[in-house]
Write an enzyme that holds these catalytic residues in place. Sequence first.
Site, short mmCIF file in Angstrom:
data_model
loop_
_atom_site.label_atom_id
_atom_site.label_comp_id
_atom_site.label_asym_id
_atom_site.label_seq_id
_atom_site.Cartn_x
_atom_site.Cartn_y
_atom_site.Cartn_z
N GLY A 1 0.70 -1.12 0.00
CA GLY A 1 0.01 -0.05 0.03
C GLY A 1 0.88 1.27 0.10
O GLY A 1 2.08 1.15 0.05
N CYS A 2 0.30 2.53 -0.23
CA CYS A 2 1.17 3.72 -0.60
C CYS A 2 1.63 4.02 0.88
O CYS A 2 2.72 4.26 1.11
CB CYS A 2 0.24 4.98 -1.16
N HIS A 3 0.67 4.48 1.90
CA HIS A 3 1.00 4.86 3.09
C HIS A 3 1.97 3.86 3.67
O HIS A 3 3.23 4.08 4.29
CB HIS A 3 -0.03 5.16 3.98
N THR B 1 3.95 1.88 2.22
CA THR B 1 5.39 1.92 1.62
C THR B 1 6.38 2.88 2.17
O THR B 1 7.53 2.67 2.71
CB THR B 1 5.26 2.07 0.05
N PHE C 1 7.81 10.09 -1.89
CA PHE C 1 7.47 9.23 -3.19
C PHE C 1 6.27 9.64 -3.63
O PHE C 1 5.68 10.53 -3.26
CB PHE C 1 7.74 7.83 -2.82
#
Length: 309
Positions: A115-117, A119, A281
């Site tokens: 997942g983004c958060h 990561t 990012f």
Amino acid sequence: MKYKVYIDGQVGTTGLQLRQRLEHHPNIELMLISEELRKDEAERKRLMNSADVVFLCLPDEAAKEAVFLVENPNVCIIDASTAHRTNPLWTYGFPELSPAHRQEIAKAKRIANPGCHATGFIAAAYPLVKLGILSPDYPFSAHSITGYSGGGKGMIQEYEASDRPDAFESPRQYGLNQTHKHLPEMQYVTGISAPPVFTPIVCDFYRGMETCIPLHTDLFLKKVTKAELIAYFQDFYKDSNFIKIAHEESGFLASNLLADSNGLTLYIEGNDQRMTITSVFDNLGKGASGAAVQNMNIVLGLDETESLI
């Protein structure tokens, strides 16, 4: 030789991003489904079982159901949903964490894309625990700022509507009940004893992300200075194509610095008593479709940077 790739859920935000990246990939033949058959189970199943790699860009329950459509044991599934990220039968797709993680991805047939958060949090927290600098019992917390594309098509439409509420011009905290869907993988992958106190914040810009972890050095297991911590991280990620360590001279750190890339930069700031580690990012790049392409490249034995910036 070109490898066949099918995207199940190609009209969502991540699916569209994947398609844009893979259309120009020299080693990939995209298998496309016609619009009228997009929800036809038989056609989806046919395409999936004819592919070398299948990307699932679906809601969690739909992703779980889609896995059972794949009967060909040679097909690698890369799931971009939350559905399998803490499933021990699936490989977690974060190759930079160790040579063992990379080797597992290379031979895997079931890969859960991070997942983004998560990561941003894992990139900073995993080395701290792995290197023995922090105990798994350390009281982790984090705040994470994201562009509104992280909310998918619905949120994009809300933010870009001409009659949107004035509140959308301000950063908006969400996940107030501390049950954000990325918390289980944050804990599972890093091995910490409890999920962090987590503050996600959505802001009025399209793409980009920064996830910040505050650190109190008097709680460190291994006493290190800021300079020593920077050296530890530089060594930990020294072989990474995409993760770098930096310092921001201006005193300001923007969340969209790496938009449109697959890079992730860790900024270690503060002093020898109180520090922050901030992952910067692209929520749609290293936080989603870029990471998925990177994992695919590794699985297929290609240069992991192919079609990624």
